[in-house]
Enzyme design. Structure first.
Site, PDB file in Angstrom:
ATOM      1  N   ASP A 151       0.845  -1.195   0.000  1.00 18.22           N
ATOM      2  CA  ASP A 151       0.000   0.000   0.000  1.00 18.22           C
ATOM      3  C   ASP A 151       0.883   1.249   0.000  1.00 18.22           C
ATOM      4  O   ASP A 151       0.590   2.242  -0.680  1.00 18.22           O
ATOM      5  CB  ASP A 151      -0.912   0.022   1.228  1.00 18.22           C
ATOM      6  N   ARG A 154       2.220   1.780  -3.405  1.00 15.05           N
ATOM      7  CA  ARG A 154       1.177   2.347  -4.273  1.00 15.05           C
ATOM      8  C   ARG A 154       1.023   3.841  -3.974  1.00 15.05           C
ATOM      9  O   ARG A 154       0.890   4.652  -4.897  1.00 15.05           O
ATOM     10  CB  ARG A 154      -0.157   1.640  -4.018  1.00 15.05           C
TER      11      ARG A 154
END
Ligand code: NAD
Length: 314
Positions: A151, A154
């Site tokens: 995450d 990202r």
């Protein structure tokens, strides 16, 4: 310890496991990679397939299939075994199914005499890391979950695009549960050494807070989006897992947002959750406690409560 000091056993040779294995081979992160799966034939075939690529790589990695006895002298056991997330199925709903899988794995690994580091990628990853810690009896510094590592990658990619800088110069983290309650503490996000919130305030004609919050939402929903489009996510998590393995085997002291047991940090206890950690050959060497705002602490508290509730439901 293995002769080379760089032996990794992968348990679960599905899409995530093999994406990790492929990244590990191409990046030459270990010298021995053992593939283990309840479906032995699959692990044998995967080992054969990877071995045929050795001639084209700059690695002389030993890759072979084996049972749990191979864990005895491994440095790291990477667990990617489990059942896959279905469209619209929450990560927490996977819990019951995956705990059974882990019961059948951790016991024989520990029985083999394994004394290294567990790295867990199976979802729901924070809970499965906690389950691994309980089942193995290992100290929590040697039980690591991939947490919000992917995450965070990202987030850095999307912020890099927004500010038109390399993601490498974006220092920002996604923390909390790897799932719906994860969040970005914007007070801690920097581009170079400049706080992202200052950049937005000083350049109101170019940037705005709403877009930042959209980016945070995009990160949170990325997995579901990819699952809707292609059925599963695996390359990103495979590379994130290879990154953590490299940090351990190369004794890097790198900071990665892995799933870690909180022991008083942020006033939290008894919960594994994504938080920046310094990773080296001993596993989690230290945790970085961020200076969160009251609002961010509340979000972390919410994330920890969700995870605790889920764990207690077992
Ligand atoms: P997959 O179905 O392709 O592979 C799972 C593998 O586990 C299969 O090869 C299966 O044979 C094996 N397996 C099942 N039970 C086993 C057992 N008892 N012992 C040994 N092996 C066993 O699934 P996948 O796409 O590779 O996903 C694996 C896990 O990774 C899932 O839980 C998924 O949700 C998770 N995942 C995590 C992240 C993350 O960010 N942490 C991202 C994507 C997927």
């Amino acid at each position: 310890m293995s002769k080379s000091g760089r032996k990794v056993v992968l348990i679960g040779t599905g899409m995530v496991g093999m994406s990790f294995a492929y990244a590990a081979l191409n990046q030459n992160v270990c010298s021995e990679l053992v593939l283990c799966d309840i479906n032995e034939q699959k692990a044998i075939g995967e080992a054969q397939d990877l071995n045929h690529g050795l001639a084209f790589s700059n690695s002389s990695m030993r890759i072979y299939q084996s049972g749990y006895e191979a864990c005895e002298d491994a440095e790291i056991v990477v667990i990617c075994a489990g059942v896959n997330q279905k469209p619209n199925e929450s990560r927490l709903e996977l819990l019951q199914r995956n705990v059974k899988v882990f019961q059948s794995i951790i016991e024989p690994v520990v029985k083999s005499g394994f004394d290294g580091i567990f790295l867990v990628a199976t979802n729901p990853v924070d809970i499965m890391t906690s389950v691994t810690c309980s089942l193995s009896g290992f100290e929590p510094t040697r039980v690591i979950g991939t947490g919000t590592t992917l995450d965070t990658a990202r987030l850095r990619y999307l912020l890099g695009s927004y500010f038109e800088v390399s993601p490498k110069n974006v220092h920002a983290y996604v923390i909390g549960e790897h799932g719906d309650s994860e969040f970005t503490p914007w007070s801690q996000a920097l581009v170079s050494t400049k706080p992202v919130l200052d950049i937005v305030e000083d350049n109101a004609n170019l940037y705005n807070l709403d877009r930042l919050n959209e980016i945070s939402e995009n990160v949170k929903n990325a997995a579901q989006e990819i699952i809707a489009a292609k059925g599963a996510t695996y390359y990103g998590i495979g590379m994130a897992t290879a990154r953590i393995v490299r940090a351990i085997l190369s004794d890097e002291n790198s900071i990665l947002t892995t799933s870690v047991l909180l022991e008083g940090e942020y006033g939290q206890n008894d919960v594994f959750v994504g938080n920046p950690c310094i990773i080296n050959h001993s596993g989690i060497s230290r945790k970085v406690e961020l200076s969160l705002t009251d609002n961010e602490l509340e979000k972390l508290n919410n994330s920890c409560n969700i995870l605790r509730k889920s764990l207690n439901s077992l």
